[in-house]
Structures are given as structure tokens and as C-alpha cells.
Scaffold this active site. Structure first.
Site, short mmCIF file in Angstrom:
data_model
loop_
_atom_site.label_atom_id
_atom_site.label_comp_id
_atom_site.label_asym_id
_atom_site.label_seq_id
_atom_site.Cartn_x
_atom_site.Cartn_y
_atom_site.Cartn_z
CG ASP A 168 -46.57 30.48 -40.94
OD1 ASP A 168 -47.66 30.61 -39.97
OD2 ASP A 168 -46.59 29.73 -41.78
CB CYS A 208 -47.37 27.07 -39.56
SG CYS A 208 -47.32 25.34 -39.62
CB THR A 232 -51.11 22.26 -41.53
OG1 THR A 232 -49.78 22.45 -41.80
CG2 THR A 232 -51.72 22.39 -43.01
CG HIS A 267 -47.91 8.39 -23.68
ND1 HIS A 267 -48.75 7.42 -24.36
CD2 HIS A 267 -48.30 8.20 -22.30
CE1 HIS A 267 -49.61 6.87 -23.41
NE2 HIS A 267 -49.71 7.47 -22.48
CG HIS A 285 -44.85 6.72 -21.33
ND1 HIS A 285 -45.25 6.22 -22.47
CD2 HIS A 285 -45.63 6.57 -20.45
CE1 HIS A 285 -46.44 5.77 -22.30
NE2 HIS A 285 -46.78 6.15 -20.91
C1 RB5 Z 1 -48.43 28.95 -45.25
O1 RB5 Z 1 -49.24 29.35 -46.21
C2 RB5 Z 1 -48.42 27.48 -45.01
O2 RB5 Z 1 -47.96 26.77 -45.78
C3 RB5 Z 1 -47.86 27.22 -43.48
O3 RB5 Z 1 -48.43 28.14 -42.63
C4 RB5 Z 1 -47.96 25.88 -42.97
O4 RB5 Z 1 -49.06 25.37 -43.03
C5 RB5 Z 1 -47.05 24.77 -43.21
O5 RB5 Z 1 -46.88 23.71 -42.91
#
Ligand code: RB5
Length: 316
Positions: free
Chosen positions: A168, A224, A226, A257, A292
Site C-alpha cells: 500500500d 504495508c 506494520t 520451518h 516441518h
Molecule cells: C495504512 O496507514 C496502514 O494502516 C497500513 O499500511 C498497515 O499498517 C495495516 O496493517
């Protein structure tokens, strides 16, 4: 013979000019036009319209006769039979990639394929001859680079390792950095977007990357902010084992694994060099199988039960 399809909206200005310029460039290139068939079509047009008079004049200044051109409405057959599809804009590319997920790896904007990033070929329609000349200039600059890249990709024995990547808006910059690092290591990267900083939804990119991973049996990278949302989304697709990795050890173990076929990264959680090292570790580590394998097989069985729905033995 490879078939190249150039797509714009009306197929009366940009894509016919691109078709004519590309055809002429190929005729004078070492590869020769006989290795390629160049077609053009419009996303929303009717068959049989002539090229606009400004397009005819602009091409005539280049010594190209465009009076023969007749517009063509894009259809599924044209898409499915094309080896490469080049759009004039990012919006056209995104529309086609959403509709024809099987063809995602071969649908690009001209700019992106030529290494110019997220730019569009300017739309000259209704903007006078000068805009047409600018459009032709853009095409004359970019299309030789498109040919070079095509020839590179088609070289026999190239043996480039293929990967697919997507994320994203939060992952945009890390995606660029990873592509640069991995291409330098001779990986061939299929980029599923996103291609701009505009806010988008990570599940869309998880789905695109996962589709390519399964269809082409290659590894994927998803990013993304996180890494959490995009990995959750990718793991909804049967056959995908997406691992959110945050150091070298998790990257190694995700392969050894879990036989993970996608690595998920949190762009806001990692510094760039660590992210590069994590991905490289993931890519060079083999699945250890043995005990595994039994565990991974159990995951596959769970997917099967879900897919069987309300049938006996199915979950839910
Ligand atoms: C976008 O701001 C953020 O929510 C997305 O990139 C991600 O971290 C979602 O898990």
C-alpha cells in the site's frame, strides 16, 4: 512472435501514435519488427474511428502515415492473447490489472516499464497540436527504453529469478528500495503496485501479489505500514503462507520451518538496510521439510476443510 497491445481510452490519439512509433522503432532495431506484432485498442471507444487530425499531422511530421488507422474497442480476446500490455496512464493499468488478474505481470504503463515511475503519457485530446507534439516527444523518448527492456526480458538463457512485490501507500518507498536492491542482484521483479502515495487499501495489493505467487509459483513480497494488515489479508487466500518477518532469524525460519511463499514487511517498523537483508535471507533459505512438512500439510488440510464449506468434514 510476441504480441504487444497498446491501450488508451478512445484509440484515436495516444495509442495509435504509440503503435506507429513503436512499429517504426522496431523496424529499425536489430531485433526487427518480425518478432513483434504491435496492436492498439481503446478501453471505451467504437470500432472504425479515424485517428484525430492532429494525430495524423503529428505523425506525418515524423514521416509516418496514420491515415490508415481505425479505432478498435478493447475486448477480452485482445487482452488474453497479448504478451505485453502497455497503457498510457496508471488509472488504465489499475483498471486492467483489477479485471484481468492473470495478466497482472504483463500489464504496465509505458512510463513504469521504461523506468520513469508513476507518470502518465499526456492526453492531447482537445488540447491542440502542441499537446500532440509533446505527447509524441514523450513516446519517442520512452519507447526505445521499452524496446531495450523487452529485449532484455526475452533474451534466452537470461535465467533471472522472478519475484512479485506489492504494497500500500505506506510501503511505497520501501518497495522502490527493495526493487532497486533486488534488481541489482539479478532478480526480475513483477511490481503489482501501488504506484503512488495516494492512500489505498492493503488487501487489494495482498490479493494481487498472492494471485501472481500462486499462478507463477514464485515468491512474493508484501509491504504495508506494520506488515500486519497485508499479511492477514494474504493469508486468507488458500495456498498462501505469508510470514511477517522483522529480523534475519524470523526470515530464515519462515522459510525453513513454514515454507512461507510470501514475506510481509512493515515499512514503518524497519530501517531500509535491515529490510533488504531480511528479504535476501528469506529468498536464499530453503524449506527444511522433515517434521516441518507434516505441520505445513496440516495447514493445507485446514484450507481444504474451509474450502469444502458445509460438506461433511468441512469447517463452518
Ligand atoms: C495504512 O496507514 C496502514 O494502516 C497500513 O499500511 C498497515 O499498517 C495495516 O496493517
Amino acid at each position: 512472435m510476441k504480441r504487444i497491445l497498446l491501450v488508451c481510452t478512445g484509440n484515436t490519439c495516444r495509442s495509435p501514435m504509440a503503435q506507429a512509433i513503436l512499429t517504426r522503432l522496431l523496424q529499425s532495431s536489430a531485433t526487427g519488427a518480425e518478432e513483434y506484432e504491435i496492436l492498439s485498442a481503446g478501453l471505451s471507444t467504437i470500432d472504425g474511428l479515424a485517428a484525430t487530425s492532429e494525430a495524423v499531422i503529428t505523425m506525418s511530421d515524423e514521416g509516418i502515415d496514420l491515415t490508415y488507422h481505425k479505432s478498435r474497442q478493447l475486448d477480452t480476446d485482445l487482452i488474453l492473447n497479448a504478451d505485453y500490455i502497455f497503457t498510457m496512464t496508471g488509472a488504465q493499468r489499475d483498471y486492467l490489472q483489477d479485471k484481468f488478474s492473470d495478466k497482472i505481470p504483463v500489464i504496465h504503463t509505458i512510463n513504469e516499464f521504461a523506468g520513469e515511475g508513476d507518470k502518465d503519457i499526456i492526453d492531447p485530446l482537445g488540447r491542440g497540436l502542441k499537446a500532440y507534439q509533446e505527447c509524441a516527444y514523450q513516446l519517442k523518448t520512452l519507447l526505445p527504453r521499452v524496446i531495450n527492456k523487452l529485449q532484455d526480458l526475452e533474451k534466452p538463457g537470461q535465467n533471472k529469478r522472478k519475484l512479485v512485490i506489492g504494497g500500500d501507500h505506506a510501503g511505497l518507498e520501501l518497495k522502490r528500495i527493495l526493487i532497486e536492491a533486488l534488481e541489482a542482484d539479478n532478480y526480475e521483479i513483477i511490481d503489482c503496485g501501488t504506484f503512488s502515495t495516494e492512500s489505498v487499501d492493503y488487501p487489494d495489493f495482498a490479493e494481487r501479489v498472492a494471485t501472481v505467487v500462486l499462478q507463477h509459483k514464485i515468491k512474493g513480497i508484501i509491504i504495508c505500514g506494520t506488515g500486519i494488515g497485508i499479511s492477514i489479508a494474504a493469508n486468507k487466500i488458500p495456498g498462501i503462507r505469508a510470514a511477517l518477518c522483522y529480523n534475519l532469524e524470523t526470515a530464515r525460519l519462515a522459510r525453513e520451518h513454514n515454507d512461507a511463499n510470501i514475506i510481509a514487511l512493515g515499512a514503518r517498523m524497519l530501517d531500509d538496510q535491515l529490510a533488504i537483508d531480511i528479504v535476501k535471507t528469506f529468498l536464499v533459505t530453503e524449506f527444511a521439510a522433515g517434521r516441518h512438512q507434516r505441520r505445513v500439510d496440516k495447514i493445507t488440510q485446514m484450507e481444504k476443510k474451509c474450502l469444502e464449506g458445509d460438506k461433511p468434514g468441512g469447517l463452518y
